[in-house]
Design an enzyme around this catalytic site. Structure first.
Site: not given
Ligand code: AMP
Length: 205
Positions: A99, A144, A24, A155, A138
């Site tokens: 989320r 990361r 995404k 996650r 990744r």
């Molecule tokens: P992502 O790159 O979208 O997978 O986000 C990486 C991390 O950022 C997630 O595992 C959360 O710890 C935090 N994060 C990103 N978006 C959100 C959100 N909408 N609400 C809470 N935590 C978030």
């Protein structure tokens, strides 16, 4: 009347949603380019702040590394600030927000006040084993901190228990397009554009 509407198309106020490793982020950037709108990724905002060692970064680092969610109030504030900037006036693409159901409520309150609800939600689906395979790839490419086994499992489980249910809310509104996320980047991107075009949301000239 806004420019987008004057041209006859619906404004692209988009959300892309899918499990970790669904692609995404990559598709989000391409969509944003094609439609001339900013891609707003909460994960990217948090990672940039962690990298720069800002106050926000220091607050959220441990949460992100563990694979937990950052508190809704903090995340909501960041999104509202970003969507209030000029470049988001003609549309935007949200990636990674909302989320959970609480965040859906927060976003609704903000967008309803502006009379600008989401116009489409792209649901990118990939089977769980493919998603895990892509995250592992990744992890070796980008290193990361949250792409370790324990955090990935957490996650994915948060996605299934908290994030997937928000799709029901948007499905009831009739704005969800389910897109098969398995294929080349171009193939998946073309599927997304076709789904949006069917809604009258067309790429920028
Ligand atoms: P992502 O790159 O979208 O997978 O986000 C990486 C991390 O950022 C997630 O595992 C959360 O710890 C935090 N994060 C990103 N978006 C959100 C959100 N909408 N609400 C809470 N935590 C978030």
């Amino acid at each position: 009347m806004t420019l987008g509407q004057a041209q006859g198309g619906a404004q692209p106020r988009l959300l892309i949603i899918g499990p970790q490793g669904s692609g995404k982020g990559t598709q989000g950037v391409r969509i944003a380019q094609a439609y001339g709108i900013p891609a707003v990724s909460t994960g990217d905002v948090f990672r940039a702040n962690v990298k720069d060692g800002t106050e926000l970064g220091l607050k959220v680092k441990a949460i992100i590394d563990a694979g937990d969610l950052v508190p809704d109030a903090l995340t909501g504030e960041i999104v509202r600030d970003r969507l209030s900037q000029d470049d988001a006036a003609q549309g935007f693409l949200l990636d990674g927000y909302p989320r959970n159901l609480g965040q859906v409520g927060d976003l609704d309150a903000f967008l309803d006040e502006r009379g600008e609800p989401l116009t489409a939600v792209i649901e990118l689906s990939v089977p769980r084993d493919e998603s895990i395979r892509r995250i592992a790839l990744r992890a070796t490419e980008q290193g990361r901190a949250d792409d370790n086994e324990e955090s990935i499992a957490k996650r994915l489980s948060i996605y299934e228990s908290e994030t997937a249910p928000i799709l029901d809310v948007y499905r009831e509104r009739g704005i969800v397009d389910a897109v098969d996320g398995v294929g080349t980047l171009d193939e998946v991107f073309e599927r997304i554009v076709a789904a949006l075009t069917a809604r009258g949301i067309t790429p920028a000239a």
